[in-house]
Design a protein around this motif. Structure first.
Motif, PDB file in Angstrom:
ATOM      1  N   GLU A  78       0.802  -0.981   0.305  1.00 31.61           N
ATOM      2  CA  GLU A  78      -0.074   0.124  -0.185  1.00 31.61           C
ATOM      3  C   GLU A  78       0.925   1.164   0.466  1.00 31.61           C
ATOM      4  OE1 GLU A  78      -2.807  -0.458  -0.427  1.00 31.61           O
ATOM      5  OE2 GLU A  78      -2.678  -2.702  -0.666  1.00 31.61           O
ATOM      6  N   GLY A  79       2.049   1.037  -0.292  1.00 30.09           N
ATOM      7  CA  GLY A  79       3.090   2.524  -0.123  1.00 30.09           C
ATOM      8  C   GLY A  79       3.275   2.768  -1.807  1.00 30.09           C
ATOM      9  N   PRO A  80       4.141   3.777  -1.797  1.00 28.47           N
ATOM     10  CA  PRO A  80       4.557   4.304  -3.038  1.00 28.47           C
ATOM     11  C   PRO A  80       4.975   3.234  -3.729  1.00 28.47           C
ATOM     12  CG  PRO A  80       5.070   6.046  -1.314  1.00 28.47           C
ATOM     13  CD  PRO A  80       4.600   4.832  -0.371  1.00 28.47           C
ATOM     14  N   GLY A  81       4.297   3.042  -5.286  1.00 32.48           N
ATOM     15  CA  GLY A  81       5.013   2.286  -6.137  1.00 32.48           C
ATOM     16  C   GLY A  81       4.894   0.294  -5.713  1.00 32.48           C
ATOM     17  N   GLY A  82       3.378   0.595  -4.890  1.00 33.40           N
ATOM     18  CA  GLY A  82       3.378  -0.761  -4.519  1.00 33.40           C
ATOM     19  C   GLY A  82       4.705  -1.697  -3.012  1.00 33.40           C
ATOM     20  N   HIS A 156       5.323   9.883   9.354  1.00 29.68           N
ATOM     21  CA  HIS A 156       5.835  10.243   8.327  1.00 29.68           C
ATOM     22  C   HIS A 156       5.446   8.975   6.818  1.00 29.68           C
ATOM     23  CE1 HIS A 156       6.391  12.779   3.801  1.00 29.68           C
ATOM     24  NE2 HIS A 156       5.244  12.983   4.225  1.00 29.68           N
ATOM     25  N   LEU A 157       4.186   8.620   6.106  1.00 31.50           N
ATOM     26  CA  LEU A 157       4.139   7.548   5.604  1.00 31.50           C
ATOM     27  C   LEU A 157       3.968   8.461   4.043  1.00 31.50           C
ATOM     28  CD1 LEU A 157       1.758   5.668   8.172  1.00 31.50           C
ATOM     29  CD2 LEU A 157       4.116   5.333   7.507  1.00 31.50           C
ATOM     30  N   LEU A 158       4.215   8.022   3.210  1.00 34.33           N
ATOM     31  CA  LEU A 158       4.313   8.334   2.358  1.00 34.33           C
ATOM     32  C   LEU A 158       3.377   8.406   0.825  1.00 34.33           C
ATOM     33  CD1 LEU A 158       8.177   8.927   1.125  1.00 34.33           C
ATOM     34  CD2 LEU A 158       6.839  10.779   1.554  1.00 34.33           C
ATOM     35  N   GLY A 159       2.797   9.609   0.851  1.00 34.64           N
ATOM     36  CA  GLY A 159       1.746   8.873  -0.405  1.00 34.64           C
ATOM     37  C   GLY A 159       0.333   7.880   0.604  1.00 34.64           C
ATOM     38  N   SER A 160      -0.229   8.526   2.114  1.00 35.94           N
ATOM     39  CA  SER A 160      -1.228   7.331   2.444  1.00 35.94           C
ATOM     40  C   SER A 160      -1.951   9.133   2.825  1.00 35.94           C
ATOM     41  CB  SER A 160      -0.838   7.061   3.806  1.00 35.94           C
ATOM     42  OG  SER A 160      -0.495   8.372   5.144  1.00 35.94           O
TER      43      SER A 160
END
Length: 232
Positions: A78-82, A156-160
């Motif tokens: 579920e993070g950036p780029g899978g 910080h959780l990128l793209g969340s």
């Protein structure tokens, strides 16, 4: 299928995570046939946080691996780029000890999961109100809350921001031994954050995880209350 992304030995502590994109049906009707088994709920709506009061109803019986009851967001892809990225808080027990531990765990995209223990001595019946919540006016920055108090700095959780489907789950991991570990967790007042910083609403639209050997017994639809437990 639901699955754990990896196992990380940190003083015999194991890392857990579930992919929201995967279903909760079992490949076998036998308890312990699957290495990982889950019982609980996942929101069908995206949200900015999840909250619930979790209490163990008894000491678990953990012969191999671990059991846990937790709430969280994110998942194995579920993070950036899978990539793997998640944040969760809950109760866990690890073989050979059946002690109950209050913990939170975070995986930042591109990094290894990190487990933090908050209380190593939770007793049956002890209740803790747990939350993971995106911070007001700070998109993709999160904190863990326990009993109304923040227990983490900003994470910080990128793209969340606006992308995750929260979960409230109990789990069994047996390390492939076929063991059907026993547990019983009560989840009360499961809520979702409609906006950053709060505006809490009852979890209504949800998918069910109900793997072999474990069951979800819903005791109230509104508020959203249920017990996740092993059968027998």
């Amino acid at each position: 299928m639901v699955r754990i992304i990896s196992i990380l030995a940190v003083l015999s502590v194991v890392v857990f995570a579930v992919s929201p994109a995967e279903g909760g049906k079992s490949d076998s009707s036998a308890c312990g046939a699957k290495e990982f088994a889950y019982a609980g709920l996942q929101s069908e709506n995206k949200a900015h946080g999840v909250s619930a009061t979790i209490a163990p109803l008894d000491f678990p019986t953990v012969t191999d691996g671990h059991v846990a009851g937790w709430i969280g967001v994110g998942g194995t892809e579920e993070g950036p780029g899978g990539t793997a990225e998640w944040l969760q808080v809950g109760l866990a027990s690890f073989a050979p000890s059946n002690s109950i531990r209050l913990y939170y765990e975070v995986t930042i995209a591109g990094k290894e999961p990190t487990y933090y223990e908050l209380d190593p001595n939770v007793q049956p019946g002890d209740k803790h109100k747990l939350s993971v919540l995106e911070m007001q006016k700070h998109n993709s920055w999160w904190r863990v809350w326990v009993d109304g108090q923040p227990v983490t700095k900003a994470i910080h959780l990128l793209g969340s921001h606006g992308t995750w489907y929260p979960q409230a789950l109990a789990e069994n991991w047996n390390g492939g031994t076929g063991t059907c570990n026993a547990y019983a967790y009560k989840f009360s007042n499961v809520q979702l954050a409609k906006t950053n910083g709060g505006v809490w609403q009852t979890l209504k639209h949800r998918s069910l995880f109900n793997d072999a050997g474990y069951q979800v017994t819903q005791t109230s639809r509104v508020p959203s209350n249920f017990v996740a437990a092993s059968l027998g």
